[in-house]
Design a protein around this motif. Structure first.
Motif, PDB file in Angstrom:
ATOM      1  N   UNK A  63       0.794  -1.063  -0.096  1.00 28.11           N
ATOM      2  CA  UNK A  63      -0.031  -0.008   0.164  1.00 28.11           C
ATOM      3  C   UNK A  63       0.922   1.296  -0.044  1.00 28.11           C
ATOM      4  N   UNK A  64       0.323   2.506  -0.660  1.00 24.40           N
ATOM      5  CA  UNK A  64       1.325   3.461  -0.622  1.00 24.40           C
ATOM      6  C   UNK A  64       1.687   4.188   0.568  1.00 24.40           C
ATOM      7  N   UNK A  65       2.684   4.656   0.572  1.00 25.84           N
ATOM      8  CA  UNK A  65       3.035   5.384   2.077  1.00 25.84           C
ATOM      9  C   UNK A  65       4.037   6.587   1.550  1.00 25.84           C
ATOM     10  N   UNK A  66       3.931   7.522   2.071  1.00 26.30           N
ATOM     11  CA  UNK A  66       4.863   8.706   1.752  1.00 26.30           C
ATOM     12  C   UNK A  66       4.684   9.944   2.748  1.00 26.30           C
ATOM     13  N   UNK A  67       5.554  10.898   2.246  1.00 27.08           N
ATOM     14  CA  UNK A  67       5.860  12.193   3.118  1.00 27.08           C
ATOM     15  C   UNK A  67       5.898  13.298   2.039  1.00 27.08           C
ATOM     16  N   UNK A  68       5.417  14.466   2.719  1.00 27.18           N
ATOM     17  CA  UNK A  68       5.416  15.604   1.667  1.00 27.18           C
ATOM     18  C   UNK A  68       4.999  16.907   2.439  1.00 27.18           C
TER      19      UNK A  68
END
Length: 382
Positions: free
Chosen positions: A298-303
């Motif tokens: 599943x997608x995970x990330x930061x910004x």
């Protein structure tokens, strides 16, 4: 005593005329033979130029027809199903053009990979005078795409794909869209104009220049997505949307979607969004982010998100039931504390850290939205 010249003396060529007397002299006539030769030469040169251009046009349209036939033959050898009416030539004198009507292209369905069907009333392949360095593919009339058993009919005033003809490093592939209307399963969608640039070699900034990547740049305006609680909250039309995106990582071999996604993740695959700008109702801002896949694929990330009109947008989302009321109050409190007026003036803006973890999108550590998980068991193409 006045001297005079008789008519008879004039007819005799001047015999009897007194030397020094003034006589009438007619101007010489222009050389007609030279003018006729110049006109004839100009016509011959013009005829040769037209004949050379016609020969070049005939050769170019023939090359396009042969290239199209070769492409169809190669795709059919790979299992594709392609049908169309006999090609016709046109476009003289400003373009070399080959068009086919009643086009239907179907890719084969394989294990864990759904086939794709594209139908178009007419496809045009041309090399035109304004852009002789690009091969243009234009679709006219109604079109239809079938993905995994779902049909999406659409039509556009302009739907043009431009492919560079130069060998080696070349400009990106361009897709120009205007006046698009489509019917998605969720409802109708409209798009006033959009331009998409695809760089197969990755021309946008990315973390590692040596890694293989695909870069995409999007500019769109006047996008009307299907009606939903989100459009009811923020507005029926997205005024402007622009984004740069880079998919970093080697493309995995064919296989089940879950296996391909896991292989891409394990190879260090990253989906970068260096820049994104949005103007939608009360919301106006820009963002940047980086995503990958977690252990559950599943997608995970930061910004980070810098936005104006955030309090009004959060309130609209809460009224639509998309954001919990208590979470909305917490976010609005944070926004009030973090808002700053830009040095150049204008409405207050706020910059927030964003994170996507375990399917939850949060801003400044406050949960906002719950994302639907990706179902990798569905065949590709859906």
């Amino acid at each position: 005593m006045a001297l005079s010249r008789s008519p008879a003396a004039s007819r005799r060529g001047g015999r009897g005329a007194i030397p020094g007397a003034v006589t009438d002299v007619k101007p010489p006539r222009p050389p007609r033979r030279r003018a006729r030769r110049m006109i004839a030469g100009t016509l011959v040169l013009a005829g040769l130029a037209v004949a050379a251009h016609a020969a070049a046009w005939t050769w170019s349209t023939g090359a396009l027809a042969v290239g199209m036939s070769d492409w169809v033959t190669q795709r059919r050898a790979e299992g594709w199903t392609i049908s169309h009416q006999p090609p016709t030539r046109g476009g003289w004198p400003f373009a070399a053009r080959v068009s086919v009507a009643e086009v239907r292209i179907e890719t084969p369905a394989r294990a864990n990979e759904a086939g794709i069907v594209h139908q178009a009333a007419r496809l045009v392949v041309q090399v035109a005078a304004p852009r002789p360095t690009h091969l243009e593919v234009l679709a006219d009339g109604p079109q239809r795409i079938e993905l995994g058993g779902t049909a999406i009919p659409f039509a556009a005033r302009r739907f043009a794909l431009a492919v560079p003809l130069a060998a080696g490093p070349a400009p990106p592939v361009e897709l120009d869209i205007a006046g698009l209307e489509a019917l998605l399963p969720a409802g109708p969608v409209r798009l006033r104009a959009a331009r998409i640039l695809l760089h197969p070699g990755g021309r946008l900034p990315r973390p590692a220049e040596s890694e293989p990547s695909v870069a995409l740049a999007l500019q769109a305006e006047g996008l009307e997505p299907p009606a939903s609680p989100l459009t009811a909250a923020l507005g029926a039309e997205i005024e402007a949307l622009s984004a740069d995106a880079v998919l970093v990582g080697a493309q995995p071999l064919r296989g089940p979607p879950a296996s391909m996604a896991a292989a891409w993740r394990d190879a260090g695959g990253v989906f970068e969004i260096p820049a994104l700008a949005l103007r939608w109702g009360p919301l106006q801002g820009d963002a940047q982010a980086s995503f990958t896949l977690d252990r559950a694929l599943q997608p995970r990330g930061r910004g980070s998100l810098r936005v104006a009109g955030a309090p009004a947008a959060v309130e609209a989302l809460a009224r639509a039931g998309l954001v919990d009321a208590s979470a909305a109050r917490s976010v609005q409190t944070v926004l009030m504390l973090m808002s700053r007026t830009p040095p150049e003036g204008g409405p207050p803006r706020v910059e927030l850290p964003m994170a996507l973890t375990d399917g939850t999108l949060s801003a400044a550590r406050v949960p906002l939205l719950r994302m639907a998980p990706i179902d990798w068991s569905r065949p590709r193409g859906w």
